[in-house]
Design a protein around this motif. Structure first.
Motif, PDB file in Angstrom:
ATOM      1  N   LEU A   1      -6.099 -15.479  15.125  1.00 28.28           N
ATOM      2  CA  LEU A   1      -6.090 -15.159  13.605  1.00 28.28           C
ATOM      3  C   LEU A   1      -6.818 -13.812  13.541  1.00 28.28           C
ATOM      4  O   LEU A   1      -7.527 -13.147  14.115  1.00 28.28           O
ATOM      5  CB  LEU A   1      -7.310 -16.103  13.147  1.00 28.28           C
ATOM      6  N   ASP A   2      -6.365 -13.334  12.218  1.00 32.14           N
ATOM      7  CA  ASP A   2      -6.608 -12.000  11.607  1.00 32.14           C
ATOM      8  C   ASP A   2      -6.303 -11.767  10.329  1.00 32.14           C
ATOM      9  O   ASP A   2      -5.758 -12.746   9.847  1.00 32.14           O
ATOM     10  CB  ASP A   2      -6.193 -10.631  12.439  1.00 32.14           C
ATOM     11  N   SER A   3      -7.112 -10.955   9.545  1.00 33.67           N
ATOM     12  CA  SER A   3      -6.922 -10.691   8.145  1.00 33.67           C
ATOM     13  C   SER A   3      -7.120  -9.346   7.751  1.00 33.67           C
ATOM     14  O   SER A   3      -7.745  -8.588   8.507  1.00 33.67           O
ATOM     15  CB  SER A   3      -7.589 -11.718   7.405  1.00 33.67           C
ATOM     16  N   VAL A   4      -6.443  -8.897   6.641  1.00 34.45           N
ATOM     17  CA  VAL A   4      -6.742  -7.684   5.951  1.00 34.45           C
ATOM     18  C   VAL A   4      -6.689  -7.778   4.536  1.00 34.45           C
ATOM     19  O   VAL A   4      -5.817  -8.745   4.082  1.00 34.45           O
ATOM     20  CB  VAL A   4      -5.755  -6.572   6.580  1.00 34.45           C
ATOM     21  N   THR A   5      -7.419  -6.876   3.682  1.00 30.49           N
ATOM     22  CA  THR A   5      -7.641  -7.191   2.223  1.00 30.49           C
ATOM     23  C   THR A   5      -6.905  -5.811   1.563  1.00 30.49           C
ATOM     24  O   THR A   5      -7.350  -4.753   2.252  1.00 30.49           O
ATOM     25  CB  THR A   5      -9.040  -7.279   1.743  1.00 30.49           C
ATOM     26  N   VAL A   6      -6.035  -6.062   0.977  1.00 27.38           N
ATOM     27  CA  VAL A   6      -5.200  -4.829   0.160  1.00 27.38           C
ATOM     28  C   VAL A   6      -5.124  -5.268  -1.299  1.00 27.38           C
ATOM     29  O   VAL A   6      -4.753  -6.169  -1.662  1.00 27.38           O
ATOM     30  CB  VAL A   6      -3.532  -4.891   0.665  1.00 27.38           C
ATOM     31  N   GLN A   7      -5.730  -4.003  -1.688  1.00 24.61           N
ATOM     32  CA  GLN A   7      -5.952  -4.155  -3.225  1.00 24.61           C
ATOM     33  C   GLN A   7      -6.434  -5.330  -3.973  1.00 24.61           C
ATOM     34  O   GLN A   7      -5.936  -6.246  -4.901  1.00 24.61           O
ATOM     35  CB  GLN A   7      -4.559  -4.013  -4.152  1.00 24.61           C
ATOM     36  N   GLY A   8      -7.555  -6.393  -3.172  1.00 29.47           N
ATOM     37  CA  GLY A   8      -8.005  -7.366  -3.488  1.00 29.47           C
ATOM     38  C   GLY A   8      -7.633  -8.602  -3.357  1.00 29.47           C
ATOM     39  O   GLY A   8      -8.155  -9.484  -3.495  1.00 29.47           O
TER      40      GLY A   8
ATOM     41  N   MET B   1       1.148  -3.854   8.470  1.00 32.49           N
ATOM     42  CA  MET B   1       1.679  -4.596   7.218  1.00 32.49           C
ATOM     43  C   MET B   1       0.874  -4.189   5.925  1.00 32.49           C
ATOM     44  O   MET B   1       1.444  -4.358   4.930  1.00 32.49           O
ATOM     45  CB  MET B   1       1.606  -5.950   7.648  1.00 32.49           C
ATOM     46  N   VAL B   2      -0.223  -3.384   6.108  1.00 31.84           N
ATOM     47  CA  VAL B   2      -0.929  -2.591   4.836  1.00 31.84           C
ATOM     48  C   VAL B   2       0.148  -2.147   4.150  1.00 31.84           C
ATOM     49  O   VAL B   2       0.027  -2.412   2.744  1.00 31.84           O
ATOM     50  CB  VAL B   2      -2.169  -1.800   5.317  1.00 31.84           C
ATOM     51  N   PRO B   3       0.718  -1.023   4.457  1.00 35.86           N
ATOM     52  CA  PRO B   3       1.771  -0.236   3.483  1.00 35.86           C
ATOM     53  C   PRO B   3       2.660  -1.174   3.079  1.00 35.86           C
ATOM     54  O   PRO B   3       3.330  -1.157   1.809  1.00 35.86           O
ATOM     55  CB  PRO B   3       2.210   0.856   4.223  1.00 35.86           C
ATOM     56  N   VAL B   4       3.168  -2.295   3.724  1.00 35.59           N
ATOM     57  CA  VAL B   4       4.260  -3.151   3.217  1.00 35.59           C
ATOM     58  C   VAL B   4       3.658  -3.911   2.053  1.00 35.59           C
ATOM     59  O   VAL B   4       4.285  -4.232   0.802  1.00 35.59           O
ATOM     60  CB  VAL B   4       4.892  -4.125   4.329  1.00 35.59           C
ATOM     61  N   CYS B   5       2.443  -4.480   2.314  1.00 33.62           N
ATOM     62  CA  CYS B   5       1.685  -5.233   1.042  1.00 33.62           C
ATOM     63  C   CYS B   5       1.642  -4.488  -0.170  1.00 33.62           C
ATOM     64  O   CYS B   5       1.826  -4.819  -1.310  1.00 33.62           O
ATOM     65  CB  CYS B   5       0.471  -5.811   1.528  1.00 33.62           C
ATOM     66  N   GLU B   6       1.046  -3.118   0.147  1.00 28.00           N
ATOM     67  CA  GLU B   6       0.911  -2.344  -0.935  1.00 28.00           C
ATOM     68  C   GLU B   6       2.106  -1.728  -1.750  1.00 28.00           C
ATOM     69  O   GLU B   6       1.966  -1.820  -3.022  1.00 28.00           O
ATOM     70  CB  GLU B   6       0.267  -1.003  -0.301  1.00 28.00           C
ATOM     71  N   HIS B   7       3.050  -1.841  -1.131  1.00 23.19           N
ATOM     72  CA  HIS B   7       4.720  -1.437  -1.664  1.00 23.19           C
ATOM     73  C   HIS B   7       4.900  -2.633  -2.556  1.00 23.19           C
ATOM     74  O   HIS B   7       5.162  -2.433  -3.657  1.00 23.19           O
ATOM     75  CB  HIS B   7       5.613  -1.275  -0.697  1.00 23.19           C
ATOM     76  N   HIS B   8       4.864  -3.766  -2.058  1.00 24.28           N
ATOM     77  CA  HIS B   8       5.316  -4.882  -2.914  1.00 24.28           C
ATOM     78  C   HIS B   8       4.263  -5.208  -4.214  1.00 24.28           C
ATOM     79  O   HIS B   8       4.598  -5.276  -5.401  1.00 24.28           O
ATOM     80  CB  HIS B   8       5.197  -6.254  -2.118  1.00 24.28           C
ATOM     81  N   LEU B   9       2.916  -4.971  -4.039  1.00 21.56           N
ATOM     82  CA  LEU B   9       2.006  -5.197  -4.889  1.00 21.56           C
ATOM     83  C   LEU B   9       2.140  -3.966  -6.098  1.00 21.56           C
ATOM     84  O   LEU B   9       2.088  -4.275  -7.381  1.00 21.56           O
ATOM     85  CB  LEU B   9       0.410  -4.988  -4.417  1.00 21.56           C
ATOM     86  N   ASN B  10       2.357  -2.834  -5.631  1.00 17.00           N
ATOM     87  CA  ASN B  10       2.644  -1.802  -6.710  1.00 17.00           C
ATOM     88  C   ASN B  10       4.182  -1.758  -7.314  1.00 17.00           C
ATOM     89  O   ASN B  10       3.911  -1.467  -8.795  1.00 17.00           O
ATOM     90  CB  ASN B  10       2.651  -0.192  -5.831  1.00 17.00           C
ATOM     91  N   LEU B  11       5.206  -2.448  -6.597  1.00 15.15           N
ATOM     92  CA  LEU B  11       6.208  -2.733  -7.313  1.00 15.15           C
ATOM     93  C   LEU B  11       6.187  -3.613  -8.551  1.00 15.15           C
ATOM     94  O   LEU B  11       6.711  -3.234  -9.415  1.00 15.15           O
ATOM     95  CB  LEU B  11       7.293  -3.027  -6.199  1.00 15.15           C
ATOM     96  N   PHE B  12       5.493  -4.591  -8.225  1.00 15.94           N
ATOM     97  CA  PHE B  12       5.683  -5.760  -9.215  1.00 15.94           C
ATOM     98  C   PHE B  12       4.330  -5.624 -10.123  1.00 15.94           C
ATOM     99  O   PHE B  12       4.478  -6.096 -11.296  1.00 15.94           O
ATOM    100  CB  PHE B  12       5.657  -6.966  -8.660  1.00 15.94           C
TER     101      PHE B  12
ATOM    102  N   LEU C   1      10.282  -0.545   4.629  1.00 16.77           N
ATOM    103  CA  LEU C   1       9.985  -0.052   6.054  1.00 16.77           C
ATOM    104  C   LEU C   1      10.079   1.327   6.246  1.00 16.77           C
ATOM    105  O   LEU C   1       9.361   2.120   6.506  1.00 16.77           O
ATOM    106  CB  LEU C   1      10.605  -0.796   7.233  1.00 16.77           C
ATOM    107  N   ALA C   2      11.301   1.899   5.635  1.00 13.12           N
ATOM    108  CA  ALA C   2      11.469   3.195   5.741  1.00 13.12           C
ATOM    109  C   ALA C   2      10.874   3.985   4.567  1.00 13.12           C
ATOM    110  O   ALA C   2      10.050   5.156   4.861  1.00 13.12           O
ATOM    111  CB  ALA C   2      13.245   3.426   5.400  1.00 13.12           C
ATOM    112  N   ARG C   3      10.529   3.294   3.438  1.00 15.77           N
ATOM    113  CA  ARG C   3       9.659   3.857   2.266  1.00 15.77           C
ATOM    114  C   ARG C   3       8.440   4.243   2.768  1.00 15.77           C
ATOM    115  O   ARG C   3       7.756   5.313   2.414  1.00 15.77           O
ATOM    116  CB  ARG C   3       9.534   3.056   1.051  1.00 15.77           C
ATOM    117  N   THR C   4       7.988   3.416   3.553  1.00 11.08           N
ATOM    118  CA  THR C   4       6.403   3.326   3.902  1.00 11.08           C
ATOM    119  C   THR C   4       6.268   4.094   5.285  1.00 11.08           C
ATOM    120  O   THR C   4       5.117   4.123   5.630  1.00 11.08           O
ATOM    121  CB  THR C   4       5.724   1.840   3.958  1.00 11.08           C
ATOM    122  N   GLY C   5       7.070   4.624   5.799  1.00 10.49           N
ATOM    123  CA  GLY C   5       6.975   5.322   7.114  1.00 10.49           C
ATOM    124  C   GLY C   5       6.903   4.534   8.418  1.00 10.49           C
ATOM    125  O   GLY C   5       6.658   4.963   9.544  1.00 10.49           O
ATOM    126  N   LEU C   6       7.326   3.111   8.382  1.00 12.41           N
ATOM    127  CA  LEU C   6       7.246   2.410   9.533  1.00 12.41           C
ATOM    128  C   LEU C   6       8.295   2.415  10.435  1.00 12.41           C
ATOM    129  O   LEU C   6       8.201   2.279  11.344  1.00 12.41           O
ATOM    130  CB  LEU C   6       6.930   1.010   9.127  1.00 12.41           C
TER     131      LEU C   6
END
Length: 591
Positions: free
Chosen positions: A176-183, A205-216, A321-326
């Motif tokens: 198990l592991d976890s990360v917090t992104v934008q709350g 996965m942090v930039p992926v989560c940020e991308h989706h949260l920002n998009l919507f 993945l391309a937008r976030t530089g992954l």
């Protein structure tokens, strides 16, 4: 408030059995009706989960056995006499997939649709779930995205049955592991003890989560999300849920704790899969076709809109993945080229539209046979290319002011945030009414018609050119330029090596194999008198100067000689070249 109580326990790991005790309060009916769904949302095939219920009994509060009658394949009636009832049943759980239930020595996993019976007479009842583990399994971890109702993390509450079956449950050994992104807390679970490099996965996965949260945009529909990955020797899959996803992935295709280096293709695919399923949190679980707002889970529910929901998501899983530089822009174009190659190899795209593919998913896409490439088209693959083309078209028609992102945001605001459900013409309507852009001709041609997406009309806007070429080899997936040595002549069939010769898996329409009369399951023993494997067969085809070659074929116990015409390899492999890096970078940057 009326509440149903489900106690889920492990009956036998070796026999793969879960036990469930369902406690039903008294209600104003003499006969209770219980049922189990026949399919799970997100996987459009009737799977008849009830066939895995092995035993089922019912009793009143005094322990008296109550009569139970099974009325169809997934429905039971209990003579309750308006009394409280306790139902006990066992479930066979040995489906290693993301769709049903699985139990072995290492862990257990369930989707609620395959385990939790619905009490039809109490549709508004809240649901409580307790996961009960024996002392011998006290070290097992329990994980779900359900709301916990205790400090031990084994008792959970849901507003109703619809929510109950939308939170898969894991119990067992895991990493198990976890990360917090934008709350929002994002939890990453991997079954078993494989030393997966969870820190690296979380970071990637942090930039992926940020991308989706920002998009919507805010507020996020979830405050905690679980990536629940079942690791296996092989296998692949993903299924979205309202606050989590269930994934199936080969354990050693992921980075391990002490490994460094770049991203392998297998790891990039995993990141794309996670990106895809997380995107569904908005685009499927909340923004969805009207018919899926309250679907009948006992039978098929038809919609022509799956190209929107799976196709658009398939576009975003890689471009994110391309937008976030992954991944690099070059790697992104390689992946799109591979998708286009898959599409080019599918003659079914000329016979079935993606709207028809969506509607017939239940009986065609999810029940493919050996001739599927000749007869159907994937609403995932072509839907993703349609989304790519639609983005370029919207930008062209709006002088760069409107993109697919703009459309996604409008769809979310108008239909997703309040979960009102989309009509079949939603894309055309929103483009016209919100942006004053007419995309009807495009949609008519590529969605409701069977035309290829005319990417070449717009690719210059992002500094890219599309090319086609012969395949370099039988295993060539496209996406890259040609090699000096390539397939000069095509077999026109998918094959795999056998003990002697090769076995035919697919015969492609109007190819050399089709013209020769080859059939699925034929074993090609020899070509031109030489016993072959997959590599030698292609070598012999490449070097010949003849117009036809004799094939020695074993078919259902009979030895046949067929004549294989020698035909030039088709220009079916696709790849891109970058003509203007600044234009491509600008396109990828406009999220």
């Amino acid at each position: 408030m009326t509440s149903l109580r489900y106690d889920l326990s492990v009956r036998s790991r070796s026999q793969h059995l879960f036990a469930v005790t369902l406690t039903i309060p008294a209600c104003d009916t003499d006969v209770l009706t219980l049922s189990l769904p026949a399919w799970i949302p997100g996987s459009y095939m009737v799977r008849d989960f009830a066939r895995h219920i092995i035993t089922l009994t019912a009793a009143d509060n005094a322990g008296n056995v109550l009569p139970v009658t099974k009325t169809d394949k997934q429905t039971w009636q209990i003579k309750a006499g308006k009394q409280p009832v306790t139902v006990e049943y066992t479930v066979y759980a040995f489906d290693l997939s993301v769709r049903a239930a699985y139990l072995n020595d290492e862990y257990g996993f369930i989707n609620g649709t395959s385990v939790f019976l619905q009490v039809n007479d109490l549709p508004a009842a809240s649901c409580e779930v307790t996961v009960s583990l024996p002392e011998s399994l006290s070290h097992w971890h329990v994980e779900t995205s359900m709301q916990p109702d205790d400090t031990n993390g084994t008792h959970f509450i849901c507003e109703d049955y619809a929510e109950l079956i939308d939170h898969p449950v894991f119990m067992g050994e895991c990493v198990l592991d976890s990360v917090t992104v934008q709350g929002v807390e994002f939890v990453f679970l991997f079954s078993g003890k494989t030393p997966v490099n969870t820190k690296r996965i979380c970071e990637d996965m942090v930039p992926v989560c940020e991308h989706h949260l920002n998009l919507f945009g805010q507020p996020s529909p979830v405050d905690r999300y679980v990536f629940m990955t079942l690791l296996s020797e092989s296998g692949f899959g993903g299924l979205e849920h309202r606050s989590s996803t269930a994934l199936l992935y080969p354990r050693f295709d992921l980075p391990l704790e002490r490994e460094g280096g770049g991203k392998t293709d297998q790891y990039v695919t995993f990141l794309s899969l996670c990106c895809h399923e997380l995107f569904h949190t908005w685009h499927v679980k909340r923004l969805r076709p009207s018919v899926f707002l309250k679907p009948d889970l006992s039978a098929e529910v038809y919609t022509p809109q799956l190209w929107i929901y799976e196709g658009f998501t398939s576009f975003y899983d890689d471009v994110t993945l391309a937008r976030t530089g992954l991944i690099s822009p070059e790697k992104y174009l390689e992946i799109v080229g591979q998708n286009l190659t898959r599409l080019q190899l599918t003659a079914g795209r000329f016979k079935q539209s993606v709207a028809e593919s969506s509607f017939d998913a239940w009986t065609k896409f999810y029940k493919q046979d050996a001739s599927a490439p000749n007869n159907i088209v994937s609403y995932y693959v072509k839907g993703g290319i349609i989304a790519f083309g639609l983005d370029l078209l919207l930008r062209r028609k709006s002088q760069g002011n409107v993109s697919l992102d703009s459309l996604m945001q409008a769809l979310w605001q108008q239909f997703g945030a309040e979960e009102t459900g989309t009509p079949d013409d939603v894309i055309e309507t929103v483009c016209r009414e919100t942006f004053n852009i007419d995309v009807s001709e495009y949609l008519q041609a590529v969605v409701y018609g069977k035309e290829d997406v005319p990417l070449n009309q717009w690719l210059a806007d992002i500094g890219v050119t599309l090319h086609t070429r012969p395949k370099n080899s039988a295993s060539d997936r496209g996406g890259v330029p040609p090699l000096p040595a390539y397939q000069k002549h095509h077999l026109g069939a998918a094959i795999k090596n056998a003990e002697t010769g090769v076995t035919v898996q697919v015969v492609f329409e109007d190819g050399a194999a089709c013209r020769a009369g080859l059939q699925v399951n034929d074993r090609i023993i020899a070509l031109d008198g030489y016993v072959v494997n997959d590599i030698l067969l292609q070598r012999l085809l490449n070097q010949t100067g003849e117009s036809a070659l004799p094939l020695t074929v074993l078919r259902d116990g009979r030895l046949l000689t067929l004549s294989l015409p020698v035909l030039e390899e088709r220009q079916e492999a696709c790849y891109f070249t970058i003509e203007d890096k600044e234009k491509l970078a600008a396109w990828l940057a406009t999220a």
